[in-house]
Write a protein that holds these residues in place. Structure first.
Motif, short mmCIF file in Angstrom:
data_model
loop_
_atom_site.label_atom_id
_atom_site.label_comp_id
_atom_site.label_asym_id
_atom_site.label_seq_id
_atom_site.Cartn_x
_atom_site.Cartn_y
_atom_site.Cartn_z
N PHE A 100 -6.95 4.74 -3.65
CA PHE A 100 -7.25 3.31 -3.67
C PHE A 100 -8.67 3.11 -4.17
O PHE A 100 -9.50 4.02 -4.09
CB PHE A 100 -7.12 2.70 -2.26
CG PHE A 100 -5.71 2.72 -1.74
CD1 PHE A 100 -4.85 1.66 -1.98
CD2 PHE A 100 -5.25 3.79 -1.00
CE1 PHE A 100 -3.56 1.68 -1.50
CE2 PHE A 100 -3.96 3.82 -0.52
CZ PHE A 100 -3.10 2.76 -0.76
N THR A 145 0.82 -1.22 0.00
CA THR A 145 0.00 0.00 0.00
C THR A 145 0.85 1.26 0.00
O THR A 145 0.42 2.29 -0.50
CB THR A 145 -0.95 0.06 1.22
OG1 THR A 145 -0.18 0.26 2.41
CG2 THR A 145 -1.81 -1.18 1.32
N PRO A 191 -1.66 1.32 -4.47
CA PRO A 191 -2.57 2.41 -4.81
C PRO A 191 -2.83 2.44 -6.32
O PRO A 191 -2.00 2.00 -7.11
CB PRO A 191 -1.85 3.67 -4.34
CG PRO A 191 -0.45 3.28 -4.07
CD PRO A 191 -0.39 1.80 -3.95
#
Length: 160
Positions: A92, A60, A102
């Motif tokens: 996201f 992430t 992302p």
């Protein structure tokens, strides 16, 4: 005052809640935590409940969730990452879950930490506060539009 609802306890995964966003259409609450987790709960639930879904992990790129914003127009979730090695804003999928990358970064802020953000999806603008006397404005693709700053604004350390 007594709260209408309270989400808390070991099952929630909430360690230190920093930010919150509500998606009224989906009836969900997004909680951003200082440990880099984004936890999603049913808005009307209460107690020691497990999240519906969680976005967290090395892929992430998020280490400290600051601001959150749910964009229903584009079905996306905007996340400000502060106090990290690469502070910035990432996007996201609104329904994303797990250790996912992302969709795109909006901007990195070397030397500044993005704390809060607001998205005007219809005007294609994202407003970002960085703890300094300035508000940065970008388009949703991450291109700089303008900034709000200067003595006449009377801005201090913008955070929310």
């Amino acid at each position: 005052l007594v709260p209408l609802r309270e989400i808390g306890g070991a099952a929630t995964g909430i360690t230190f809640a920093v930010s919150l966003a509500v998606d009224l259409e989906a009836d969900e609450v997004f909680v951003g935590a200082a440990n880099g987790a984004i936890l999603v709960f049913p808005r009307a639930q209460t107690g020691n409940i497990a999240p519906l879904r969680t976005i967290q992990g090395g892929t992430t790129g998020i280490s400290n969730v600051g601001g959150l914003f749910v964009d229903r127009v584009h079905d996306e979730l905007f996340v400000a990452d502060f106090f990290s090695l690469n502070p910035g804003v990432a996007v996201f999928p609104r329904l994303g879950t797990g250790d996912i990358p992302p969709l795109r970064p909006i901007h990195e802020f070397p030397g500044d930490d993005p704390f809060g953000l607001f998205v005007d999806a219809r005007a294609n603008e994202i407003y970002i506060t960085v703890g300094e006397p300035v508000i940065w404005v970008f388009d949703l693709a991450g291109n700089f539009f303008f900034s709000i700053q200067g003595p006449s604004t009377q801005l201090g350390a913008t955070t929310g």
